[in-house]
Design a protein around this motif. Sequence first.
Motif, short mmCIF file in Angstrom:
data_model
loop_
_atom_site.label_atom_id
_atom_site.label_comp_id
_atom_site.label_asym_id
_atom_site.label_seq_id
_atom_site.Cartn_x
_atom_site.Cartn_y
_atom_site.Cartn_z
N LEU A 43 28.14 61.27 30.80
CA LEU A 43 27.27 62.40 30.48
C LEU A 43 28.06 63.51 29.79
CD1 LEU A 43 25.09 62.58 33.71
CD2 LEU A 43 24.27 62.04 31.41
N ASP A 44 29.23 63.82 30.35
CA ASP A 44 30.07 64.86 29.76
C ASP A 44 30.52 64.48 28.35
OD1 ASP A 44 31.76 67.23 29.71
OD2 ASP A 44 33.44 65.84 29.97
N LYS A 45 31.01 63.27 28.18
CA LYS A 45 31.52 62.85 26.87
C LYS A 45 30.43 62.82 25.81
CE LYS A 45 35.69 60.37 28.10
NZ LYS A 45 36.62 59.41 27.55
N MET A 46 29.27 62.28 26.14
CA MET A 46 28.21 62.15 25.14
C MET A 46 27.53 63.49 24.85
SD MET A 46 28.23 59.11 23.99
CE MET A 46 28.27 57.35 24.29
N LEU A 47 27.24 64.25 25.90
CA LEU A 47 26.53 65.51 25.70
C LEU A 47 27.41 66.59 25.07
CD1 LEU A 47 24.44 65.65 28.99
CD2 LEU A 47 23.64 65.07 26.69
N LEU A 83 27.35 47.34 15.20
CA LEU A 83 27.55 46.74 16.52
C LEU A 83 27.70 47.88 17.53
CD1 LEU A 83 30.19 43.98 15.69
CD2 LEU A 83 27.73 43.66 16.03
N GLU A 84 27.00 47.78 18.63
CA GLU A 84 27.07 48.80 19.68
C GLU A 84 28.22 48.52 20.63
OE1 GLU A 84 23.41 48.99 21.84
OE2 GLU A 84 22.26 49.62 20.08
N ALA A 85 28.87 49.61 21.07
CA ALA A 85 29.90 49.51 22.10
C ALA A 85 29.37 50.05 23.42
CB ALA A 85 31.15 50.26 21.67
N ILE A 86 28.96 51.32 23.42
CA ILE A 86 28.47 52.00 24.62
C ILE A 86 27.14 52.66 24.30
CG2 ILE A 86 28.92 53.90 26.23
CD1 ILE A 86 31.91 53.44 25.75
N LYS A 87 26.25 52.64 25.28
CA LYS A 87 24.96 53.32 25.08
C LYS A 87 24.61 54.13 26.32
CE LYS A 87 21.44 51.08 23.27
NZ LYS A 87 20.28 50.17 23.14
N LEU A 88 24.11 55.34 26.06
CA LEU A 88 23.58 56.21 27.11
C LEU A 88 22.17 56.60 26.71
CD1 LEU A 88 23.80 58.15 29.59
CD2 LEU A 88 24.65 59.87 27.98
N GLU A 120 19.09 59.33 23.11
CA GLU A 120 19.95 58.15 23.12
C GLU A 120 21.25 58.47 22.38
OE1 GLU A 120 18.65 53.65 23.00
OE2 GLU A 120 18.38 54.58 21.04
N PHE A 121 22.35 58.05 22.98
CA PHE A 121 23.68 58.25 22.41
C PHE A 121 24.34 56.87 22.36
CE2 PHE A 121 22.30 61.90 24.78
CZ PHE A 121 22.67 62.99 24.02
N ILE A 122 24.80 56.47 21.17
CA ILE A 122 25.37 55.14 21.01
C ILE A 122 26.72 55.24 20.32
CG2 ILE A 122 25.04 52.82 20.09
CD1 ILE A 122 22.02 53.49 19.88
N MET A 152 43.20 48.68 18.86
CA MET A 152 42.02 49.52 19.05
C MET A 152 42.31 50.72 19.94
SD MET A 152 39.79 48.43 17.05
CE MET A 152 38.47 49.51 17.56
N SER A 153 43.24 50.59 20.89
CA SER A 153 43.61 51.72 21.74
C SER A 153 44.11 52.89 20.92
CB SER A 153 44.69 51.31 22.75
OG SER A 153 44.15 50.45 23.72
N LYS A 154 44.79 52.59 19.83
CA LYS A 154 45.36 53.63 18.98
C LYS A 154 44.43 54.05 17.85
CE LYS A 154 49.95 51.89 19.92
NZ LYS A 154 50.95 50.94 19.48
N ASN A 155 43.48 53.19 17.47
CA ASN A 155 42.71 53.42 16.24
C ASN A 155 41.19 53.40 16.44
OD1 ASN A 155 44.97 53.33 14.14
ND2 ASN A 155 45.31 51.49 15.36
N PHE A 156 40.73 53.45 17.66
CA PHE A 156 39.31 53.31 17.96
C PHE A 156 38.44 54.30 17.19
CE2 PHE A 156 35.59 54.30 20.64
CZ PHE A 156 35.01 53.05 20.68
N THR A 157 38.85 55.57 17.15
CA THR A 157 38.01 56.60 16.53
C THR A 157 37.93 56.49 15.01
OG1 THR A 157 39.85 58.16 16.57
CG2 THR A 157 38.30 58.24 18.42
N LYS A 158 38.80 55.70 14.41
CA LYS A 158 38.70 55.45 12.96
C LYS A 158 37.47 54.61 12.64
CE LYS A 158 43.63 55.20 11.93
NZ LYS A 158 44.69 54.32 11.42
N TYR A 159 37.08 53.76 13.56
CA TYR A 159 36.03 52.78 13.30
C TYR A 159 34.70 53.06 14.02
CZ TYR A 159 40.11 50.32 11.60
OH TYR A 159 41.25 49.98 10.92
N PHE A 160 34.78 53.57 15.23
CA PHE A 160 33.58 53.78 16.04
C PHE A 160 33.18 55.25 16.05
CE2 PHE A 160 34.92 49.68 17.42
CZ PHE A 160 33.80 49.04 17.92
N LYS A 161 31.89 55.49 15.90
CA LYS A 161 31.34 56.85 15.89
C LYS A 161 30.19 56.92 16.89
CE LYS A 161 34.02 57.82 12.46
NZ LYS A 161 35.36 58.10 12.87
N ILE A 162 29.81 58.13 17.25
CA ILE A 162 28.68 58.35 18.14
C ILE A 162 27.44 58.65 17.30
CG2 ILE A 162 27.69 59.80 19.97
CD1 ILE A 162 30.09 58.22 20.92
N LYS A 163 26.40 57.90 17.55
CA LYS A 163 25.11 58.15 16.89
C LYS A 163 24.18 58.72 17.95
CE LYS A 163 21.48 56.03 14.19
NZ LYS A 163 20.99 54.81 13.54
#
Length: 166
Positions: A43-47, A83-88, A120-122, A152-163
């Motif tokens: 909740l904290d991270k997405m909001l 491709l989805e990783a996490i969904k709230l 929805e946060f993805i 991916m531990s070092k470069n995750f944010t280069k590829y994945f974004k929050i929608k």
Amino acid sequence: MVLKEIVVENFRLLKNFKLELKDELSLIIGKNNCGKTSVLIILDKMLNSSEIVWEDINLVKQKELYKEINEFNETIEEGDKFLEAIKLQLYIEYNDTDSYENIQNFIMDLEPENNIILLEFISLINIENIFDLKNIIREREIKDFSDFSRYMSKNFTKYFKIKKIF
């Protein structure tokens, strides 16, 4: 307005998690390492638009993503935009006594029985970034999940974004 339900997919220990909240008071009680804190963290991270990291993704989903990215078809099809990783998902109920000032943009119709808003946060990787990541995998000769996970531990944010979908 009342938060009625929280749905989480693939965040840490919360693979397919659903929490229905009561109107007056809801308590989250459980043993250690069952996901209580994870609910608050997502909740904290997405909001608050905080950074999601590779380690936040459920391990089973990490392995699925590795496989899906490696097997991703080079042709762009209508259903394969990301491709989805996490969904709230947050289900918020409102009624006539609530001020519509803050929620008017989220109301889908004016039918009185439709009084639920879905936020929805993805965390996702879009098709362009999938292709970029596949090229990196090929160039760096990443051959197994553990090498992929370290990358991916070092470069995750280069590829994945929050929608955010409201």
